[in-house]
Each structure stands twice: as C-alpha cells, then as structure tokens.
Motif scaffolding. Structure first.
Motif, PDB file in Angstrom:
ATOM      1  N   ILE A 212      21.573  21.832  44.196  1.00 42.78           N
ATOM      2  CA  ILE A 212      20.624  21.460  43.154  1.00 42.78           C
ATOM      3  C   ILE A 212      19.237  21.882  43.620  1.00 42.78           C
ATOM      4  N   MET A 213      18.701  22.895  42.972  1.00 42.24           N
ATOM      5  CA  MET A 213      17.422  23.479  43.387  1.00 42.24           C
ATOM      6  C   MET A 213      17.455  23.807  44.881  1.00 42.24           C
ATOM      7  N   GLY A 214      18.602  24.257  45.318  1.00 36.81           N
ATOM      8  CA  GLY A 214      18.797  24.618  46.716  1.00 36.81           C
ATOM      9  C   GLY A 214      19.912  25.630  46.829  1.00 36.81           C
ATOM     10  N   GLY A 215      20.373  25.868  48.036  1.00 41.05           N
ATOM     11  CA  GLY A 215      21.420  26.867  48.208  1.00 41.05           C
ATOM     12  C   GLY A 215      22.332  26.574  49.378  1.00 41.05           C
ATOM     13  N   VAL A 216      23.560  27.058  49.260  1.00 42.58           N
ATOM     14  CA  VAL A 216      24.548  26.957  50.330  1.00 42.58           C
ATOM     15  C   VAL A 216      25.110  28.352  50.567  1.00 42.58           C
ATOM     16  N   SER A 217      25.114  28.796  51.815  1.00 42.51           N
ATOM     17  CA  SER A 217      25.694  30.095  52.149  1.00 42.51           C
ATOM     18  C   SER A 217      26.945  29.888  52.985  1.00 42.51           C
ATOM     19  N   VAL A 218      27.975  30.652  52.692  1.00 40.34           N
ATOM     20  CA  VAL A 218      29.246  30.594  53.408  1.00 40.34           C
ATOM     21  C   VAL A 218      29.514  31.969  54.000  1.00 40.34           C
ATOM     22  N   THR A 219      29.771  32.019  55.298  1.00 43.74           N
ATOM     23  CA  THR A 219      30.061  33.283  55.976  1.00 43.74           C
ATOM     24  C   THR A 219      31.486  33.235  56.500  1.00 43.74           C
ATOM     25  N   VAL A 220      32.291  34.237  56.150  1.00 42.35           N
ATOM     26  CA  VAL A 220      33.697  34.267  56.547  1.00 42.35           C
ATOM     27  C   VAL A 220      34.006  35.583  57.252  1.00 42.35           C
ATOM     28  N   PRO A 221      35.037  35.590  58.114  1.00 41.75           N
ATOM     29  CA  PRO A 221      35.481  36.852  58.709  1.00 41.75           C
ATOM     30  C   PRO A 221      36.101  37.761  57.645  1.00 41.75           C
ATOM     31  N   PRO A 222      36.195  39.054  57.901  1.00 42.84           N
ATOM     32  CA  PRO A 222      36.690  39.997  56.896  1.00 42.84           C
ATOM     33  C   PRO A 222      38.115  39.731  56.416  1.00 42.84           C
ATOM     34  N   ASP A 223      38.978  39.142  57.270  1.00 43.58           N
ATOM     35  CA  ASP A 223      40.381  38.994  56.881  1.00 43.58           C
ATOM     36  C   ASP A 223      40.708  37.668  56.217  1.00 43.58           C
ATOM     37  N   VAL A 224      39.750  36.769  56.086  1.00 46.04           N
ATOM     38  CA  VAL A 224      39.996  35.463  55.461  1.00 46.04           C
ATOM     39  C   VAL A 224      40.009  35.617  53.945  1.00 46.04           C
ATOM     40  N   GLY A 225      40.959  34.954  53.277  1.00 44.30           N
ATOM     41  CA  GLY A 225      41.020  34.984  51.828  1.00 44.30           C
ATOM     42  C   GLY A 225      39.966  34.066  51.225  1.00 44.30           C
ATOM     43  N   VAL A 226      39.403  34.454  50.097  1.00 46.50           N
ATOM     44  CA  VAL A 226      38.364  33.658  49.431  1.00 46.50           C
ATOM     45  C   VAL A 226      38.639  33.628  47.936  1.00 46.50           C
ATOM     46  N   GLU A 227      38.497  32.429  47.345  1.00 43.69           N
ATOM     47  CA  GLU A 227      38.540  32.275  45.888  1.00 43.69           C
ATOM     48  C   GLU A 227      37.384  31.386  45.478  1.00 43.69           C
ATOM     49  N   VAL A 228      36.519  31.895  44.590  1.00 44.32           N
ATOM     50  CA  VAL A 228      35.344  31.146  44.143  1.00 44.32           C
ATOM     51  C   VAL A 228      35.601  30.598  42.748  1.00 44.32           C
ATOM     52  N   ARG A 229      35.450  29.273  42.599  1.00 42.04           N
ATOM     53  CA  ARG A 229      35.714  28.623  41.311  1.00 42.04           C
ATOM     54  C   ARG A 229      34.517  27.834  40.799  1.00 42.04           C
ATOM     55  N   GLY A 230      33.393  27.882  41.447  1.00 44.26           N
ATOM     56  CA  GLY A 230      32.263  27.016  41.118  1.00 44.26           C
ATOM     57  C   GLY A 230      31.658  27.289  39.762  1.00 44.26           C
ATOM     58  N   ILE A 231      30.891  26.300  39.271  1.00 40.09           N
ATOM     59  CA  ILE A 231      30.223  26.381  37.972  1.00 40.09           C
ATOM     60  C   ILE A 231      28.717  26.482  38.212  1.00 40.09           C
ATOM     61  N   GLY A 232      28.064  27.414  37.543  1.00 41.87           N
ATOM     62  CA  GLY A 232      26.625  27.584  37.669  1.00 41.87           C
ATOM     63  C   GLY A 232      25.902  27.239  36.380  1.00 41.87           C
ATOM     64  N   ILE A 233      24.866  26.408  36.469  1.00 38.61           N
ATOM     65  CA  ILE A 233      24.018  26.063  35.340  1.00 38.61           C
ATOM     66  C   ILE A 233      22.588  26.440  35.732  1.00 38.61           C
ATOM     67  N   MET A 234      22.071  27.487  35.133  1.00 36.91           N
ATOM     68  CA  MET A 234      20.795  28.055  35.566  1.00 36.91           C
ATOM     69  C   MET A 234      20.829  28.318  37.072  1.00 36.91           C
ATOM     70  N   GLY A 235      22.004  28.657  37.544  1.00 38.79           N
ATOM     71  CA  GLY A 235      22.257  28.970  38.942  1.00 38.79           C
ATOM     72  C   GLY A 235      23.600  29.675  38.996  1.00 38.79           C
ATOM     73  N   GLY A 236      24.170  29.845  40.157  1.00 40.57           N
ATOM     74  CA  GLY A 236      25.451  30.537  40.175  1.00 40.57           C
ATOM     75  C   GLY A 236      26.161  30.544  41.515  1.00 40.57           C
ATOM     76  N   PHE A 237      27.431  30.935  41.439  1.00 36.62           N
ATOM     77  CA  PHE A 237      28.285  31.144  42.609  1.00 36.62           C
ATOM     78  C   PHE A 237      28.576  32.635  42.704  1.00 36.62           C
ATOM     79  N   ASP A 238      28.575  33.161  43.909  1.00 32.10           N
ATOM     80  CA  ASP A 238      28.806  34.581  44.127  1.00 32.10           C
ATOM     81  C   ASP A 238      30.306  34.847  44.278  1.00 32.10           C
ATOM     82  N   PRO A 239      30.917  35.540  43.308  1.00 31.16           N
ATOM     83  CA  PRO A 239      32.352  35.801  43.380  1.00 31.16           C
ATOM     84  C   PRO A 239      32.712  37.125  44.041  1.00 31.16           C
ATOM     85  N   THR A 240      31.725  37.868  44.529  1.00 31.71           N
ATOM     86  CA  THR A 240      31.985  39.229  45.015  1.00 31.71           C
ATOM     87  C   THR A 240      32.826  39.258  46.287  1.00 31.71           C
ATOM     88  N   ALA A 241      32.917  38.121  46.990  1.00 29.87           N
ATOM     89  CA  ALA A 241      33.697  38.094  48.237  1.00 29.87           C
ATOM     90  C   ALA A 241      35.153  37.705  47.999  1.00 29.87           C
TER      91      ALA A 241
END
Length: 214
Positions: free
Chosen positions: A143-172
């Motif tokens: 909320i008016m802030g940010g969270v960054s997640v760093t993962v190794p290249p071989d870890v699986g990732v699925e992004v399901r978050g909801i963004g309201i005037m904000g967002g989740f990065d699904p590119t990973a």
C-alpha cells in the motif's frame, strides 16, 4: 566449546527463528501479550546468541534454535535442491511501515509467507534460501509501497496478485526446472507494486594470478 557459543554474533535468520518460537508461545497462551512484546523486542535487539537463548528458556522449542549444537547448517547457493527443500522455516512474515525489511541469505522460506509494505519497502531474496516445501506462497500487500522478490533462474514462479492503481509484475512467470521449488505470489498492490526478478548469486571475484594484469 559450548561456553564460547554465547559470544557468537546472531544472524537475522537466527533472530527470526527465536521470534517464531515466541509467537507460538503467545498463540498457545504460554506468554501474555506484554511478555511477548517485551521478549520480541529483546530478540530483534540481540547482538549475540547468548542474548537470545534466555528469551525462550521457559518455552518448548518447535524447531532447534540455530545456536544449539548439531543445528543444521544454513542453505547455500550451489547445493542441490534436494538439500534445500524440507527444512524448518526461520521466518513466516515481515512488515515495513514507513521503513523497510529484508529477508536474504541462508534463511528458510516457509510454506506461506506474509509481507506487508505500507509506505515502505521490502526485499525477499530466495537465491540462497532453503524451502520448507516444494511449493511456497508469498502473500504480499503493498500500500503506497513496494515488495521485491528475487528468485534463482530455475525456480518456478506464478503471479496471481491484484493491482489497484498499482500492480504485480508477471514477467518472471515460468515453470520450475526439475527438482526446483515453485513460488506462488499473490496479494494486493494499492498505489504500490510487487516486482519479481530472476538473478543468479553473484560469484566471488577471482583473484588475479601473479603476473596477470601487468
């Protein structure tokens, strides 16, 4: 050797494991809220293992504290995933209010990790982490802030978050490599953001051999 342990500097992962024991004690009614808050403050202020040990002396230990003889060594990058999956969690959540938090190094990611960043920021780095289970979930509220997640290249990732005037990065988003864990990232970003980045652990620079660079 045992007498020397209290002088060893405490790590962030060790403080989190002691904090988790206190949270369990509160939930079971072994500690009052006043006792819990006083001890929790002392845990995060502790500089050595010797300062941590007395804070849980009258509580049953759900997981062996890192300072105890025979405790498992923290996970390190380069070990096989079989060695890094199935360890006891060392932290189950983090809060940043007008400030920040970081989870990095040889900590253990729980099955479910809750992160709150309110006008602040948080960093969850899983490159050297162990995992409590093969699939883990990060529930991030930014909320008016940010969270960054760093993962190794071989870890699986699925992004399901909801963004309201904000967002989740699904590119990973990516399927996990054989044997690697899977991380599900969910939650809410309101005027904030949750980013995901794939990175390898930085290797130590090679020292030049005699005569090199002349």
């Amino acid at each position: 050797m045992k007498d020397e342990l209290p002088e060893v500097k405490a790590s962030d992962a060790e403080r989190e494991q002691y904090a988790e024991i206190l949270r369990t004690g509160l939930a079971e009614g072994r500690l009052t809220m006043e006792e819990f808050e006083e001890r929790l403050g002392a845990v995060y202020a502790a500089r050595t293992r010797g300062e941590l040990v007395p804070l849980i002396g009258d509580l049953p230990e759900r997981a062996e504290p890192p300072s105890a003889p025979g405790a498992r060594a923290p996970a390190r990058a380069g070990r096989s995933w079989a060695d890094r999956i199935g360890r006891p969690a060392t932290s189950r959540g983090a809060i940043a209010v007008l400030g920040g938090f970081a989870r990095r190094g040889g900590w253990t990611m729980p099955r479910r990790f809750r992160a709150l960043a309110f006008m602040g920021g948080g960093n969850i780095d899983l490159r050297e982490a162990a995992f409590e289970d093969r699939e883990v979930t990060i529930r991030a509220i930014a909320i008016m802030g940010g969270v960054s997640v760093t993962v190794p290249p071989d870890v699986g990732v699925e992004v399901r978050g909801i963004g309201i005037m904000g967002g989740f990065d699904p590119t990973a988003d990516r399927e996990a490599a054989p044997g690697a864990p899977r991380v599900v990232i969910t939650g809410l970003a309101f005027w904030g953001g949750v980013g995901v980045e794939r990175k390898r652990v930085k290797s130590k620079k090679k020292r030049p051999e005699p005569g090199e660079g002349d």
